[in-house]
Motif scaffolding. Structure first.
Motif, PDB file in Angstrom:
ATOM      1  N   THR A 419      -0.961  25.582 -12.785  1.00 48.18           N
ATOM      2  CA  THR A 419      -0.495  25.729 -11.968  1.00 48.18           C
ATOM      3  C   THR A 419      -1.586  24.447 -10.665  1.00 48.18           C
ATOM      4  O   THR A 419      -2.616  23.926 -11.524  1.00 48.18           O
ATOM      5  N   PRO A 420      -0.765  23.866 -10.366  1.00 48.53           N
ATOM      6  CA  PRO A 420      -2.171  22.498  -9.100  1.00 48.53           C
ATOM      7  C   PRO A 420      -2.485  23.578  -8.301  1.00 48.53           C
ATOM      8  O   PRO A 420      -2.138  24.381  -7.843  1.00 48.53           O
ATOM      9  N   VAL A 421      -4.105  22.716  -8.588  1.00 50.33           N
ATOM     10  CA  VAL A 421      -4.847  23.787  -7.428  1.00 50.33           C
ATOM     11  C   VAL A 421      -5.831  22.516  -6.767  1.00 50.33           C
ATOM     12  O   VAL A 421      -6.433  23.029  -5.812  1.00 50.33           O
ATOM     13  N   ALA A 422      -5.199  21.529  -6.437  1.00 52.73           N
ATOM     14  CA  ALA A 422      -5.833  19.878  -6.460  1.00 52.73           C
ATOM     15  C   ALA A 422      -5.128  18.746  -6.582  1.00 52.73           C
ATOM     16  O   ALA A 422      -4.613  18.657  -7.507  1.00 52.73           O
ATOM     17  N   ALA A 423      -5.640  18.334  -5.164  1.00 52.27           N
ATOM     18  CA  ALA A 423      -4.327  16.735  -5.439  1.00 52.27           C
ATOM     19  C   ALA A 423      -5.343  15.826  -5.042  1.00 52.27           C
ATOM     20  O   ALA A 423      -5.833  16.006  -3.727  1.00 52.27           O
ATOM     21  N   ALA A 424      -5.234  14.825  -5.384  1.00 54.90           N
ATOM     22  CA  ALA A 424      -5.248  13.676  -4.244  1.00 54.90           C
ATOM     23  C   ALA A 424      -4.673  12.462  -4.045  1.00 54.90           C
ATOM     24  O   ALA A 424      -3.732  12.084  -5.251  1.00 54.90           O
ATOM     25  N   LEU A 425      -3.599  11.613  -3.040  1.00 57.13           N
ATOM     26  CA  LEU A 425      -2.895  11.097  -2.764  1.00 57.13           C
ATOM     27  C   LEU A 425      -3.445   9.789  -2.428  1.00 57.13           C
ATOM     28  O   LEU A 425      -4.090   9.427  -1.310  1.00 57.13           O
ATOM     29  N   LEU A 426      -3.774   8.527  -3.443  1.00 58.19           N
ATOM     30  CA  LEU A 426      -4.568   7.162  -3.184  1.00 58.19           C
ATOM     31  C   LEU A 426      -2.989   6.019  -3.206  1.00 58.19           C
ATOM     32  O   LEU A 426      -1.741   6.823  -3.388  1.00 58.19           O
ATOM     33  N   GLN A 427      -3.272   4.797  -2.160  1.00 58.15           N
ATOM     34  CA  GLN A 427      -2.712   4.421  -1.631  1.00 58.15           C
ATOM     35  C   GLN A 427      -3.432   2.752  -2.092  1.00 58.15           C
ATOM     36  O   GLN A 427      -4.503   2.433  -1.967  1.00 58.15           O
ATOM     37  N   ARG A 428      -2.642   2.196  -2.278  1.00 56.25           N
ATOM     38  CA  ARG A 428      -3.291   0.350  -3.227  1.00 56.25           C
ATOM     39  C   ARG A 428      -2.861  -0.233  -1.961  1.00 56.25           C
ATOM     40  O   ARG A 428      -2.061  -0.801  -0.952  1.00 56.25           O
ATOM     41  N   GLU A 429      -4.256  -1.217  -1.009  1.00 55.90           N
ATOM     42  CA  GLU A 429      -4.468  -2.085  -0.574  1.00 55.90           C
ATOM     43  C   GLU A 429      -4.908  -3.035  -1.256  1.00 55.90           C
ATOM     44  O   GLU A 429      -6.153  -3.484  -2.019  1.00 55.90           O
ATOM     45  N   GLY A 430      -5.164  -3.983  -0.180  1.00 57.00           N
ATOM     46  CA  GLY A 430      -5.610  -5.421  -0.255  1.00 57.00           C
ATOM     47  C   GLY A 430      -5.568  -6.285  -1.387  1.00 57.00           C
ATOM     48  O   GLY A 430      -4.193  -6.126  -1.041  1.00 57.00           O
ATOM     49  N   ALA A 431      -6.427  -7.316  -1.711  1.00 57.04           N
ATOM     50  CA  ALA A 431      -5.609  -7.958  -2.760  1.00 57.04           C
ATOM     51  C   ALA A 431      -4.739  -9.002  -1.689  1.00 57.04           C
ATOM     52  O   ALA A 431      -3.731  -9.846  -2.538  1.00 57.04           O
ATOM     53  N   LEU A 432      -5.426  -9.486  -0.618  1.00 59.95           N
ATOM     54  CA  LEU A 432      -3.992 -10.041   0.207  1.00 59.95           C
ATOM     55  C   LEU A 432      -4.134 -11.621  -0.142  1.00 59.95           C
ATOM     56  O   LEU A 432      -5.157 -11.813  -0.021  1.00 59.95           O
ATOM     57  N   GLU A 433      -2.545 -12.539   0.374  1.00 59.31           N
ATOM     58  CA  GLU A 433      -3.170 -14.260   0.370  1.00 59.31           C
ATOM     59  C   GLU A 433      -4.062 -14.425   1.896  1.00 59.31           C
ATOM     60  O   GLU A 433      -3.535 -13.881   2.179  1.00 59.31           O
ATOM     61  N   GLN A 434      -4.642 -15.477   1.193  1.00 63.32           N
ATOM     62  CA  GLN A 434      -5.593 -15.678   2.403  1.00 63.32           C
ATOM     63  C   GLN A 434      -4.657 -16.564   3.629  1.00 63.32           C
ATOM     64  O   GLN A 434      -5.707 -15.658   4.290  1.00 63.32           O
ATOM     65  N   THR A 435      -3.543 -17.056   3.278  1.00 57.77           N
ATOM     66  CA  THR A 435      -2.856 -17.123   5.277  1.00 57.77           C
ATOM     67  C   THR A 435      -3.181 -15.649   5.480  1.00 57.77           C
ATOM     68  O   THR A 435      -3.352 -15.722   7.102  1.00 57.77           O
ATOM     69  N   LEU A 436      -2.732 -14.591   5.124  1.00 50.10           N
ATOM     70  CA  LEU A 436      -2.563 -13.843   5.881  1.00 50.10           C
ATOM     71  C   LEU A 436      -4.339 -12.606   5.788  1.00 50.10           C
ATOM     72  O   LEU A 436      -4.247 -12.307   6.895  1.00 50.10           O
ATOM     73  N   ALA A 437      -4.784 -13.381   5.577  1.00 49.28           N
ATOM     74  CA  ALA A 437      -6.283 -12.503   5.469  1.00 49.28           C
ATOM     75  C   ALA A 437      -6.657 -13.426   6.500  1.00 49.28           C
ATOM     76  O   ALA A 437      -7.363 -12.575   7.699  1.00 49.28           O
ATOM     77  N   ASP A 438      -6.723 -14.237   6.965  1.00 56.07           N
ATOM     78  CA  ASP A 438      -7.401 -15.143   7.488  1.00 56.07           C
ATOM     79  C   ASP A 438      -6.333 -15.073   9.266  1.00 56.07           C
ATOM     80  O   ASP A 438      -7.445 -14.654   9.967  1.00 56.07           O
ATOM     81  N   CYS A 466     -10.498  -8.738   3.021  1.00 60.32           N
ATOM     82  CA  CYS A 466      -9.353  -8.528   2.435  1.00 60.32           C
ATOM     83  C   CYS A 466      -9.189  -9.493   1.093  1.00 60.32           C
ATOM     84  O   CYS A 466      -7.795  -8.928   0.405  1.00 60.32           O
ATOM     85  N   GLN A 467     -10.134  -9.799   0.404  1.00 63.17           N
ATOM     86  CA  GLN A 467      -9.550 -10.168  -0.880  1.00 63.17           C
ATOM     87  C   GLN A 467     -10.094  -9.414  -2.110  1.00 63.17           C
ATOM     88  O   GLN A 467      -8.928  -9.543  -3.128  1.00 63.17           O
ATOM     89  N   PHE A 468     -10.132  -8.174  -1.513  1.00 66.52           N
ATOM     90  CA  PHE A 468     -11.394  -6.877  -2.005  1.00 66.52           C
ATOM     91  C   PHE A 468      -9.750  -6.299  -2.506  1.00 66.52           C
ATOM     92  O   PHE A 468      -9.119  -5.970  -1.947  1.00 66.52           O
TER      93      PHE A 468
END
Length: 668
Positions: A419-438, A466-468
């Motif tokens: 029976t599910p009693v707890a949950a965590a929902l995660l979203q991957r972010e970051g590691a953006l290419e340099q032009t977008l990061a700038d 944004c690089q991490f």
């Protein structure tokens, strides 16, 4: 057109007789589906139709994103063009406005191709629009499976005959009003309680699902009180949401927008608040302090603040007014209790999702659950989604689609005896290419998502952010019956050892309890918002846990920079958290000042760095006395550009910021 369509007007009349509604799916090419929908509308001679999404030339319609126009209104027929995007919130809200005898005409691609269709709604779940290309929708796969299993759904595929219309059998639906204008015993009881509460100045919360007659009941309540000489004011998120209440009040019922009502409150014996869940909780609480109010809201809402009304507002109202009354209506007023469309929509949008009661004891088992597992096991999906609903006050049907379709999401579930009693929902972010990061750093780009790196770079002044890579814990929840037992911390500990990224992070409304929880789990505070959230009334807090050596190295630097900005603005760490050692990076201060001057960085967020930079520079000879005074006034902690605009003769905030950018350019 098919000869069987001659039965269509009679079919619609029979639906009205029994008080039921139906879903008709028109699948094929978009032009074909639109033409058939127009023909069906003409045959039924409907006087009120809502068309959401693209339509043939000359056909009045609204974008699916403008579904709020359906709140508080009634329509005989609804056309929902899913070629324009299957927006779950729009579908749920608009279908609730469909009256007895109505048909929801859903236009979509051929069913076999629909999951792979380039659905415009998918763009809401990706950072860049092109990332939606090639995605296969699990949400639509589930949607098709459920509607195909429902015997009441009519399906017409291009190139096939019109479906056989089996007339609904049933007795005449009694939608007749009594002498008070009420349609059923629940409405009569609710009206009596609200009239008594108006006399005793007791606030009332009235909740129900769509179609129960909340808005019409407000109109009848207002009519009774206005005739008795009472001063009644109606407010709602927008005038359209108040239209139904006004339509059921035969005497003029003034509407005042919530912000106007707060700025210039008129004398009122009672304030009626319709679609209350769409109004930020702090505004509702201010209304509750100033006026006797009736707050009406949808139980399974699509208004935008969702469960905030139940989880945030109602407990606070109880603290203000311990004798408040709560009413709930579940008997339909807009359609009969035999209507099959409402339970179908509940299944399609998981509006009936709820977590099961957890076993009292047993070993805990934590594991990643894939979206394909959720698609293959609808019971598990509803259990987990029910848990996630408890975790956040802004849950909407669209969150179900995000869970199933959004790229970069992952789900960890804690089971006890399966029976599910707890949950965590995660979203991957970051590691953006340099032009977008700038571009993000300079304020030139703001792609969807990537909350942690974007905020840390643009508002927090961390050029490397944004690089991490990050795994942001969007939601973490423990079933209420299992809370205070350490399960949440066990789940966080497991995530630390089973997540692949530079940082594990979280962003949340900075309540003392949440700050204490994340601090207990050794997450480090790296940013707090400058303004309170409109719903929670709390500023945002961002906290990180480093997972790699590079992250462990840079995190103390980010904390020190954050601490320096706090110190220079005269702000304290929230929640009595320990204050990191301030660290000033002169080179980064200079970069923030330069890019504010020549690009679009944020003055409020960068003010501490700008103050340090300017104080290190010799006076700029090209600045006149007025410019120097404006700069010094703007660098004072807490300075308000709106006030500065009045003081220095500028048109407004934008004009002042533009002038300050030009002033800062003199230093380079």
């Amino acid at each position: 057109m098919n000869g069987c369509l001659t039965d269509w007007p009679g079919f619609c009349r029979q639906l009205q007789y029994t008080g039921e509604r139906r879903l008709l799916v028109l699948s094929g090419e978009e032009s074909w589906a639109q033409q058939q929908a127009q023909a069906l509308l003409a045959l039924s001679a409907a006087t009120s139709t809502l068309w959401l999404g693209d339509a043939p030339a000359g056909q009045p319609h609204s974008p699916t994103g403008k579904y709020h126009t359906a709140l508080g209104r009634e329509y005989q027929h609804l056309v929902f063009n899913a070629f324009s995007g299957l927006h779950p919130d729009a579908l749920g809200a608009s279908a609730g406005a469909l009256t007895a005898g109505g048909v929801l005409l859903l236009l979509c691609p051929p069913l076999k191709l629909w999951p792979g269709f380039a659905d415009p709604d998918l763009r809401r779940y990706v950072a860049l629009p092109e990332q939606a290309a090639g995605l296969t929708s699990r949400f639509i796969t589930r949607f098709i499976r459920i509607q195909q299993a429902d015997r009441h759904v009519l399906s017409w595929q291009q190139g096939t005959p019109f479906p056989t219309l089996s007339l609904p059998a049933g007795t005449l639906w009694q939608g007749q009003q009594d002498n008070r204008g009420c349609l059923n015993p629940q409405q009569r009881h609710a009206l009596a309680v609200m009239l008594h509460s108006a006399r005793t100045h007791t606030p009332v919360v009235l909740t129900a699902d769509r179609g129960r007659g909340k808005s019409s009941l407000l109109g009848r309540l207002a009519a009774r009180l206005l005739r008795a000489g009472k001063r009644i004011v109606l407010t709602a998120p927008n005038p359209g949401a108040a239209a139904q209440a006004q339509a059921h009040c035969p005497v003029p019922l003034p509407f005042i927008a919530p912000d106007t009502l707060l700025k210039a409150p008129p004398p009122a014996d009672l304030v009626l608040v319709d679609e209350a869940a769409a109004i930020p909780v702090p505004m509702l609480l201010t209304l509750a302090r100033r006026h006797c109010c009736v707050f009406a809201s949808t139980e399974h809402g699509y208004e935008g603040t969702g469960l905030g009304f139940a989880l945030k507002f109602q407990p606070a109202l109880a603290a203000l007014h311990p004798h408040w009354r709560k009413l709930h209506m579940n008997m339909p007023a807009r359609w009969s209790s035999t209507d099959p469309l409402e339970p179908l929509l509940f299944r399609l949008l998981a509006l009936n999702a709820s977590p099961p009661a957890p076993p009292p004891a047993g070993e805990l088992n934590i594991q990643w659950i894939s979206r394909q597992q959720l698609l293959n096991n609808d019971t598990l999906l509803l259990q987990v989604f029910g848990l996630l609903i408890l975790a956040h006050y802004q849950t909407r049907p669209g969150d179900l689609r995000q869970l199933l379709d959004a790229p970069g999401m992952s789900l960890a579930v804690v089971f006890r005896q399966r029976t599910p009693v707890a949950a965590a929902l995660l979203q991957r972010e970051g590691a953006l290419e340099q032009t977008l990061a700038d571009a993000i750093w300079r304020g030139q780009r703001r792609p969807r998502g990537h909350l942690l790196p974007q905020s840390l770079a643009f508002h927090g002044g961390q050029a490397q952010a944004c690089q991490f890579s990050y795994e942001r814990i969007m939601r973490i929840v423990v079933h209420p019956d299992s809370q205070k037992t350490g399960i949440g911390s066990q789940l966080v500990h497991w995530l630390k050892h089973n997540t692949q990224a530079d940082f594990l992070g979280t962003s949340f409304g900075a309540s003392p309890d949440l700050l204490a929880f994340w601090h207990h789990n050794r997450f480090k505070l790296v940013r707090t918002g400058l303004a309170a959230d409109g719903v929670s009334g709390l500023p945002a807090a961002m906290m990180l846990w480093p997972l790699t050596t590079a992250a462990q190295t840079v995190l103390p630097v980010w904390q020190g920079s954050f601490a320096a900005d706090l110190q220079d603005e005269g702000r304290n760490m929230p929640g009595d958290l320990p204050h990191p050692v301030p660290r000033v990076n002169e080179q980064q201060d200079r970069q923030r000042a330069h890019d504010l001057a020549f690009y679009h960085r944020d003055w409020h967020a960068d003010r501490p760095a700008l103050r340090r930079f300017v104080h290190r520079q010799p006076p700029c000879p090209s600045l006149d006395e007025q410019q120097q005074r404006l700069l010094q006034a703007a660098l004072i902690p807490g300075a308000d550009p709106v006030v500065l605009a009045r003081e220095f003769g500028h048109a407004g905030q934008k004009s002042v910021i533009s002038a300050l950018r030009r002033i800062m350019q003199c230093y380079f």
